[in-house]
Design an enzyme around this catalytic site. Structure first.
Site, PDB file in Angstrom:
ATOM      1  N   HIS A  34      -9.061 -21.716  -1.049  1.00  0.00           N
ATOM      2  CA  HIS A  34      -8.532 -20.697  -0.138  1.00  0.00           C
ATOM      3  C   HIS A  34      -9.640 -20.326   0.846  1.00  0.00           C
ATOM      4  O   HIS A  34     -10.722 -20.938   0.832  1.00  0.00           O
ATOM      5  CB  HIS A  34      -8.022 -19.493  -0.931  1.00  0.00           C
ATOM      6  CG  HIS A  34      -9.017 -18.961  -1.940  1.00  0.00           C
ATOM      7  ND1 HIS A  34     -10.223 -18.415  -1.586  1.00  0.00           N
ATOM      8  CD2 HIS A  34      -8.991 -18.934  -3.300  1.00  0.00           C
ATOM      9  CE1 HIS A  34     -10.888 -18.032  -2.656  1.00  0.00           C
ATOM     10  NE2 HIS A  34     -10.164 -18.363  -3.725  1.00  0.00           N
ATOM     11  N   GLY A  36     -11.732 -18.021   0.901  1.00  0.00           N
ATOM     12  CA  GLY A  36     -13.021 -17.669   0.291  1.00  0.00           C
ATOM     13  C   GLY A  36     -13.884 -18.908   0.106  1.00  0.00           C
ATOM     14  O   GLY A  36     -15.057 -18.947   0.507  1.00  0.00           O
ATOM     15  N   HIS A  37     -13.287 -19.954  -0.468  1.00  0.00           N
ATOM     16  CA  HIS A  37     -14.010 -21.229  -0.612  1.00  0.00           C
ATOM     17  C   HIS A  37     -14.406 -21.770   0.765  1.00  0.00           C
ATOM     18  O   HIS A  37     -15.490 -22.311   0.947  1.00  0.00           O
ATOM     19  CB  HIS A  37     -13.120 -22.269  -1.310  1.00  0.00           C
ATOM     20  CG  HIS A  37     -12.667 -21.886  -2.694  1.00  0.00           C
ATOM     21  ND1 HIS A  37     -11.357 -21.653  -3.006  1.00  0.00           N
ATOM     22  CD2 HIS A  37     -13.362 -21.722  -3.849  1.00  0.00           C
ATOM     23  CE1 HIS A  37     -11.248 -21.365  -4.289  1.00  0.00           C
ATOM     24  NE2 HIS A  37     -12.438 -21.387  -4.831  1.00  0.00           N
ATOM     25  N   GLN A  61     -15.475 -23.394 -19.681  1.00  0.00           N
ATOM     26  CA  GLN A  61     -15.487 -21.966 -19.370  1.00  0.00           C
ATOM     27  C   GLN A  61     -14.149 -21.286 -19.655  1.00  0.00           C
ATOM     28  O   GLN A  61     -13.966 -20.118 -19.338  1.00  0.00           O
ATOM     29  CB  GLN A  61     -15.944 -21.721 -17.932  1.00  0.00           C
ATOM     30  CG  GLN A  61     -14.970 -22.151 -16.866  1.00  0.00           C
ATOM     31  CD  GLN A  61     -15.619 -22.151 -15.486  1.00  0.00           C
ATOM     32  OE1 GLN A  61     -16.561 -22.907 -15.228  1.00  0.00           O
ATOM     33  NE2 GLN A  61     -15.148 -21.288 -14.598  1.00  0.00           N
ATOM     34  N   ASP A 148     -17.583 -13.299  -7.586  1.00  0.00           N
ATOM     35  CA  ASP A 148     -17.978 -13.517  -8.984  1.00  0.00           C
ATOM     36  C   ASP A 148     -19.456 -13.143  -9.110  1.00  0.00           C
ATOM     37  O   ASP A 148     -20.310 -14.005  -9.323  1.00  0.00           O
ATOM     38  CB  ASP A 148     -17.730 -14.976  -9.371  1.00  0.00           C
ATOM     39  CG  ASP A 148     -16.273 -15.362  -9.179  1.00  0.00           C
ATOM     40  OD1 ASP A 148     -15.487 -15.194 -10.106  1.00  0.00           O
ATOM     41  OD2 ASP A 148     -15.910 -15.806  -8.061  1.00  0.00           O
ATOM     42  N   GLN A 151     -21.504 -14.066 -12.231  1.00  0.00           N
ATOM     43  CA  GLN A 151     -21.714 -15.519 -12.243  1.00  0.00           C
ATOM     44  C   GLN A 151     -22.865 -15.894 -11.311  1.00  0.00           C
ATOM     45  O   GLN A 151     -23.736 -16.702 -11.649  1.00  0.00           O
ATOM     46  CB  GLN A 151     -20.429 -16.207 -11.793  1.00  0.00           C
ATOM     47  CG  GLN A 151     -20.570 -17.674 -11.452  1.00  0.00           C
ATOM     48  CD  GLN A 151     -19.216 -18.297 -11.183  1.00  0.00           C
ATOM     49  OE1 GLN A 151     -18.421 -18.484 -12.089  1.00  0.00           O
ATOM     50  NE2 GLN A 151     -18.944 -18.612  -9.930  1.00  0.00           N
ATOM     51  N   VAL A 174     -14.365 -12.722   0.610  1.00  0.00           N
ATOM     52  CA  VAL A 174     -13.312 -12.871   1.628  1.00  0.00           C
ATOM     53  C   VAL A 174     -12.028 -12.271   1.054  1.00  0.00           C
ATOM     54  O   VAL A 174     -11.664 -12.540  -0.095  1.00  0.00           O
ATOM     55  CB  VAL A 174     -13.114 -14.352   2.012  1.00  0.00           C
ATOM     56  CG1 VAL A 174     -11.956 -14.512   2.990  1.00  0.00           C
ATOM     57  CG2 VAL A 174     -14.398 -14.916   2.597  1.00  0.00           C
TER      58      VAL A 174
END
Ligand code: AMP
Length: 286
Positions: A34, A36-37, A61, A148, A151, A174
């Protein structure tokens, strides 16, 4: 854009480029891409000579009861976005844990608390796969999202502690136009849950207002966020130091106000980072 499926081929691709003096930027993802990526990919492409995206839904995970099988897989659309944002290679390994696999990376301290409360093996799985991806891709810079935040802190600590020579770059969250943090898991939300999910970002905006007005008491901030998201199933609301991820009683330096909640079928997380202004720090003699 080339698609690479094995660690050996990935290493060879990167080794050849590094030998030619090129700097490699890397964006690890689980796909279902999306905006964000996309922001991470654009930064990797702009700030490096060659850019690699990885797509790997990492079984290590996910707990057995979690959504590994249901996790969205949108391969064709992901490849199109990778090509359009200037990726030179997509690393999509088939299986990173062959029979007999035995090595895991545990990052102590920063992995504790927050998401580890309900997902105790999550960060071990993340650190292990990112270490493996870094070994194959050999990036100079790797791009992660503040979405994240824990992370990101775990990966920064791991890269430093294991002398990986990778600069970990943290990119802003985002959001959708109405404020909801973008997530591959937002696809799970029906219309009603989608509307309810909005309380997370709205609650953090309320907290931002309180912080900007001078609120420094963690309990007051946490209570305000909890009250504002009472209609969802809260996992945690916590105020922690942004580097160590340890809970703090008062706001000082840079803090992270982090929330996680189950909203219908989706477990969603969101957060706000806040740095106390220099003027206040100077006045306090810090
Ligand atoms: P994922 O595919 O969910 O494992 O995420 C891959 C990378 O994209 C991670 O570094 C995430 O933090 C980042 N990411 C996910 N959602 C967002 C977002 N809304 N804004 C910025 N980065 C994000």
């Amino acid at each position: 854009m080339t698609v690479i499926e094995t660690p050996a081929e990935m290493r060879a691709w990167s080794t050849a480029r590094r030998a030619g003096g090129l700097h490699i930027g890397f964006v690890p993802t689980m796909g279902a891409l999306h905006a964000g990526h996309e922001s991470l990919m654009r930064a990797a492409a702009a700030e490096n000579d060659a850019a690699v995206l990885s797509i790997y839904v990492n079984p290590a995970q996910f707990a057995p009861h979690e959504d590994f099988d249901a996790y969205p897989r949108t391969w064709e659309a992901d490849l199109a976005m990778a090509a359009a944002t200037g990726m030179d290679a997509v690393y999509a390994p088939r299986n990173l844990y062959p029979e007999g696999y035995a090595t895991h990376v545990a990052v102590e301290g920063v992995s504790d608390g927050l998401c580890s409360g309900t997902r105790p093996h999550f960060f071990r799985g993340v650190a292990t796969v990112v270490a493996k991806l870094f070994n194959a891709v050999q990036p100079d810079r790797a791009y992660f999202g503040q979405k994240d935040a824990q992370q990101c802190a775990v990966i920064k600590r791991m890269a430093r502690d294991l002398d990986m020579g990778v600069e970990v770059v943290e990119m802003p969250i985002v959001r959708e136009a109405d404020g909801l943090a973008m997530s591959s898991r937002n696809r799970y939300l029906g219309a009603e849950d989608r509307a309810r999910a909005l309380c997370l970002s709205r609650a953090l905006e309320t907290a931002r207002g309180m912080l900007e007005a001078g609120e420094r008491d963690a309990a007051a901030l946490v209570a305000a966020v909890r009250a504002a998201i009472a209609q969802v199933d809260i996992d945690y609301v916590e105020l922690v130091d942004a580097d160590t991820m340890r809970p703090v009683a008062r706001v000082a330096g840079t803090v992270l106000l982090a929330v996680a909640a189950q909203v219908g079928p989706a477990r969603l997380i969101d957060n706000l980072k806040y740095t106390v202004p220099d003027t206040e720090r100077n006045a306090a003699g810090v």
